[in-house]
Design a protein around this motif. Structure first.
Motif, PDB file in Angstrom:
ATOM      1  N   PHE A 100       0.831  -1.217   0.000  1.00  0.00           N
ATOM      2  CA  PHE A 100       0.000   0.000   0.000  1.00  0.00           C
ATOM      3  C   PHE A 100       0.867   1.269   0.000  1.00  0.00           C
ATOM      4  O   PHE A 100       0.511   2.274  -0.616  1.00  0.00           O
ATOM      5  CB  PHE A 100      -0.941   0.002   1.210  1.00  0.00           C
ATOM      6  N   MET A 103       2.083   1.896  -3.508  1.00  0.00           N
ATOM      7  CA  MET A 103       1.038   2.546  -4.305  1.00  0.00           C
ATOM      8  C   MET A 103       0.997   4.047  -4.020  1.00  0.00           C
ATOM      9  O   MET A 103       0.995   4.876  -4.935  1.00  0.00           O
ATOM     10  CB  MET A 103      -0.340   1.930  -3.991  1.00  0.00           C
ATOM     11  N   ALA A 104       0.965   4.386  -2.722  1.00  0.00           N
ATOM     12  CA  ALA A 104       0.875   5.796  -2.348  1.00  0.00           C
ATOM     13  C   ALA A 104       2.140   6.546  -2.760  1.00  0.00           C
ATOM     14  O   ALA A 104       2.069   7.651  -3.309  1.00  0.00           O
ATOM     15  CB  ALA A 104       0.643   5.917  -0.837  1.00  0.00           C
ATOM     16  N   TYR A 106       4.107   5.905  -5.173  1.00  0.00           N
ATOM     17  CA  TYR A 106       4.118   6.105  -6.624  1.00  0.00           C
ATOM     18  C   TYR A 106       3.207   7.277  -7.013  1.00  0.00           C
ATOM     19  O   TYR A 106       3.589   8.115  -7.848  1.00  0.00           O
ATOM     20  CB  TYR A 106       3.678   4.830  -7.336  1.00  0.00           C
ATOM     21  N   ALA A 107       2.031   7.325  -6.408  1.00  0.00           N
ATOM     22  CA  ALA A 107       1.117   8.431  -6.718  1.00  0.00           C
ATOM     23  C   ALA A 107       1.770   9.767  -6.380  1.00  0.00           C
ATOM     24  O   ALA A 107       1.708  10.717  -7.169  1.00  0.00           O
ATOM     25  CB  ALA A 107      -0.194   8.259  -5.947  1.00  0.00           C
ATOM     26  N   PHE A 108       2.431   9.840  -5.234  1.00  0.00           N
ATOM     27  CA  PHE A 108       3.051  11.105  -4.829  1.00  0.00           C
ATOM     28  C   PHE A 108       4.261  11.444  -5.702  1.00  0.00           C
ATOM     29  O   PHE A 108       4.602  12.607  -5.900  1.00  0.00           O
ATOM     30  CB  PHE A 108       3.493  11.046  -3.361  1.00  0.00           C
ATOM     31  N   LEU A 160      -1.992  -0.510   6.653  1.00  0.00           N
ATOM     32  CA  LEU A 160      -2.306   0.373   5.522  1.00  0.00           C
ATOM     33  C   LEU A 160      -1.152   1.311   5.178  1.00  0.00           C
ATOM     34  O   LEU A 160      -0.918   1.593   4.018  1.00  0.00           O
ATOM     35  CB  LEU A 160      -3.569   1.177   5.827  1.00  0.00           C
ATOM     36  N   MET A 161      -0.451   1.801   6.165  1.00  0.00           N
ATOM     37  CA  MET A 161       0.661   2.720   5.860  1.00  0.00           C
ATOM     38  C   MET A 161       1.462   3.062   7.103  1.00  0.00           C
ATOM     39  O   MET A 161       1.000   2.899   8.215  1.00  0.00           O
ATOM     40  CB  MET A 161       0.133   4.036   5.275  1.00  0.00           C
ATOM     41  N   THR A 162       2.718   3.493   6.883  1.00  0.00           N
ATOM     42  CA  THR A 162       3.392   4.342   7.857  1.00  0.00           C
ATOM     43  C   THR A 162       3.953   5.509   7.048  1.00  0.00           C
ATOM     44  O   THR A 162       4.352   5.327   5.895  1.00  0.00           O
ATOM     45  CB  THR A 162       4.575   3.653   8.579  1.00  0.00           C
ATOM     46  N   PRO A 163       3.978   6.694   7.629  1.00  0.00           N
ATOM     47  CA  PRO A 163       4.491   7.852   6.884  1.00  0.00           C
ATOM     48  C   PRO A 163       5.904   7.610   6.380  1.00  0.00           C
ATOM     49  O   PRO A 163       6.249   7.997   5.267  1.00  0.00           O
ATOM     50  CB  PRO A 163       4.451   8.974   7.919  1.00  0.00           C
ATOM     51  N   VAL A 166       6.000   5.507   3.121  1.00  0.00           N
ATOM     52  CA  VAL A 166       5.517   6.299   1.986  1.00  0.00           C
ATOM     53  C   VAL A 166       6.622   7.247   1.517  1.00  0.00           C
ATOM     54  O   VAL A 166       6.943   7.325   0.326  1.00  0.00           O
ATOM     55  CB  VAL A 166       4.256   7.104   2.371  1.00  0.00           C
ATOM     56  N   PHE A 167       7.245   7.916   2.480  1.00  0.00           N
ATOM     57  CA  PHE A 167       8.313   8.869   2.166  1.00  0.00           C
ATOM     58  C   PHE A 167       9.484   8.164   1.483  1.00  0.00           C
ATOM     59  O   PHE A 167       9.963   8.580   0.431  1.00  0.00           O
ATOM     60  CB  PHE A 167       8.773   9.555   3.460  1.00  0.00           C
ATOM     61  N   ARG A 170       8.550   6.903  -2.061  1.00  0.00           N
ATOM     62  CA  ARG A 170       8.387   8.038  -2.982  1.00  0.00           C
ATOM     63  C   ARG A 170       9.758   8.546  -3.440  1.00  0.00           C
ATOM     64  O   ARG A 170       9.981   8.806  -4.625  1.00  0.00           O
ATOM     65  CB  ARG A 170       7.614   9.164  -2.315  1.00  0.00           C
ATOM     66  N   PHE A 195       2.576   0.944 -13.236  1.00  0.00           N
ATOM     67  CA  PHE A 195       2.997   0.665 -11.862  1.00  0.00           C
ATOM     68  C   PHE A 195       3.260  -0.828 -11.666  1.00  0.00           C
ATOM     69  O   PHE A 195       4.294  -1.233 -11.158  1.00  0.00           O
ATOM     70  CB  PHE A 195       1.909   1.148 -10.907  1.00  0.00           C
TER      71      PHE A 195
END
Lengths: 290, 317
Positions: A100, A103-104, A106-108, A160-163, A166-167, A170, A195
């Motif tokens: 997840f 995914m996030a 990549y979007a960012f 679902l996530m950890t910041p 995601v960072f 990205r 993706f």
């Protein structure tokens, strides 16, 4: 003079290695010692009568009487189940969270939409909130959902996530050359196709890195599982070891059983280290700090 | 302020060919709005439910008398007024500070020494993997291992002390020894990890600096002081802050050492204080206020960390 210095340096390194590994040796040594020999053998480097009975009794492979005879307190313990729970707990969190967050991330990194920088900024700001602060309301939430002592409640806040993940992902996606993706787009792929077919296969390294660190984090996790997964069916190894220590009498703790349980909590990460040690060791640098 | 920082960071990380790519794209501007929100749904749901919402809830609880059983009632700043006058709160902060000084001080020094030794002696992956092992093991296991090794009667370390003609020590039970012991036990658990981070930083230092220093006749100690330390400074600062933030959040080892009896005041660190307030006395509002004050302390450290992160990138990347 120079040679003496080099020798001394190697000696210090060797000493560090011994200090690092000896406690693990002592753990296994104690786990292989019969409880009856605990006192007599407490200073011995090798057990006089090595045995596997401590592993058998904490894994529930012996009868209650046999377990008590071998030094157990008689309380029910089933480390086979706790081990499985720990594997499920860290496996679920590591795979889903990594996916997840990819995914996030990549979007960012690549998709264009209004508000991207603002949303990303808010997500990253959550890095500043220490876990204990959100832990209290999250416990209330899970309790109100009646999810205490369920796997859903255990993994919900982390799958679902950890910041950080995601960072981290990205930043990696930003470094992939755009040309490959543009070409795939021209071949008729949508955002998902690019993706799934192009970006994910190219990102195996960072995905494994973040997956590994998340696995280790979840494997070590204690406070949250202690609060929401104390009961038998969801109890993970760390919580089980804490309960085990509390159940065993204060004056004479069941050290042989406790060290057998500790050994079980070390074995899986040892296997991980043997097979993925190179990647884990090389991924540790200051950009990968968690 | 916050968004500005992220923009700067993204510019830093953007590959150099990006400007060219942007020019080529110009004729056909794309809007991925629909796809993007689908990509973001799971992570944003997780963020809102388990990060955003509880952050707001936490602030709200800290202004109420919530006790998990009845509905929260607004009490304004009462919790905060009470907490700044609560000697237990300050004591637990003091105990945490004591722990952090012992733990971080020894861990950074030993980690630096270990990293420097590896850097000048060997590139062995196997060695690094072995040094990393304690970091991979749950803190609960680490605690148990050392409670056993340091046991006052049967512990291996006390056998050693006896063999050396010294008296035995109740490392985990004596109020004077308990906190330093826990600090050093966690030093054992994290020194390898710290050393590997510093070692990775040292690998970035250009080798020719060492060659020319050696030509000038500098010995190893001199090189460490004049080459390694100054070049490593940004990485060192970053590792220090990250370790500090982690160290402040000590809980597991204390909880294991406390056993079923509850932690004695000598080892009641701030995380344990909050844990007790929330889950033993059900003072959810009070615990939230304490957690918010801790969050402020850690928040300042995190801001420092993010600044250092940028500084270290521009220095060494």
């Amino acid at each position: 003079m120079r040679r003496i210095g080099t020798l001394a340096a190697w000696a210090m390194l060797a000493l560090a290695l011994v200090l690092t590994l000896f406690p693990f040796y002592w753990m296994v040594r104690t786990a292989l010692t019969p409880a009856a020999d605990l006192y007599a053998d407490s200073g011995a480097l090798f057990p006089s009568n090595p045995t596997l009975v401590n592993f058998q009794r904490i894994l529930g492979l012996t009868t209650q009487e046999e377990a008590r005879a071998a030094g157990g307190s008689g309380a029910r313990i089933d480390f086979a189940r706790y081990l499985l729970n720990s594997v499920v707990y860290s496996g679920l969190i590591a795979t889903l969270q990594t996916f997840f967050c990819a995914m996030a991330g990549y979007a960012f990194a690549r998709l264009r939409f209004p508000g991207r920088e603002v949303v990303f900024g808010i997500v990253i700001a959550a890095l500043m909130v220490p876990p204990i602060f959100t832990l209290l309301p999250n416990f209330v939430l899970v309790k109100n959902l009646d999810w205490v002592n369920t796997f859903a409640g255990m993994v919900a806040p982390s799958i679902l996530m950890t910041p950080f993940a995601v960072f981290f992902l990205r930043q990696f996606f930003l470094s992939i050359p755009r040309d490959v993706e543009e070409a795939a787009r021209l071949d008729g792929n949508g955002a998902w196709g690019v993706f799934w077919r192009i970006v994910l296969p190219m990102s195996r390294g960072p995905l494994i890195t973040i997956g590994l660190t998340t696995t280790v984090w979840a494997w070590k996790d204690y406070l949250w599982p202690l609060l929401v997964g104390r009961e038998e069916q969801t109890r993970v190894l760390t919580v089980a070891l804490g309960v085990f220590l509390q159940q065993s009498p204060n004056t004479r703790p069941d050290w042989t059983g406790l060290m057998a349980g500790s050994t079980l909590s070390v074995l899986p990460v040892l296997i991980l280290l043997i097979f993925l040690g190179r990647r884990l060791v090389q991924s540790l640098n200051f950009s990968g700090i968690k | 302020m916050r968004t500005m920082r992220t923009e700067e960071r993204s510019q830093l990380a953007e590959p150099p060919n990006d400007a060219g790519a942007a020019r080529r794209r110009r004729p056909r501007p794309r809007d991925d709005r629909r796809a993007a929100w689908l990509f973001l749904v799971p992570a944003l749901a997780g963020f809102v439910i388990f990060y955003g919402y509880p952050t707001v809830r936490g602030v709200w609880y800290s202004l109420t008398d919530y006790n998990l059983l009845s509905d929260p009632t607004f009490v304004g700043g009462d919790n905060y007024a009470q907490i700044v006058r609560d000697p237990q709160f300050w004591h637990s902060l003091g105990v945490t500070g004591y722990y952090v000084v012992i733990n971080i001080g020894s861990q950074m020094l030993l980690g630096l020494l270990l990293a420097a030794l590896m850097h000048r002696l060997t590139r062995s992956v196997a060695l690094r993997a072995m040094l990393l092992l304690p970091w991979l093991v749950p803190n609960v296991t680490v605690g148990l291992l050392w409670i056993w090794l340091l046991d006052a009667d049967l512990g291996f370390v006390n056998h050693l002390l006896k063999a050396l003609g010294l008296g035995t020590v109740g490392f985990f039970v004596s109020p004077d020894w308990a906190m330093p012991t826990i600090g050093l036990v966690n030093t054992w658990a994290y020194t390898g990890y710290t050393a590997l981070l510093l070692y990775a930083g040292m690998l970035q230092i250009p080798p020719h600096l060492y060659e020319s220093a050696a030509l000038d006749g500098a010995g190893e100690l001199r090189m460490f002081r004049s080459v390694t330390l100054p070049m490593l400074r940004p990485v060192l600062a970053l590792v220090l802050v990250v370790s500090l933030i982690g160290s402040f959040q000590i809980f597991d080892t204390v909880a294991v050492a406390a056993g079923g009896r509850g932690a004695s005041s000598a080892i009641r660190v701030i995380y344990y204080f909050i844990y007790q307030q929330a889950f033993q006395y059900f003072h959810m509002g009070y615990a939230s206020a304490a957690a918010l004050l801790l969050a402020l302390i850690l928040g300042v450290l995190t801001v420092v960390q993010l600044r250092l992160l940028r500084a270290s990138r521009s220095d060494l990347a």
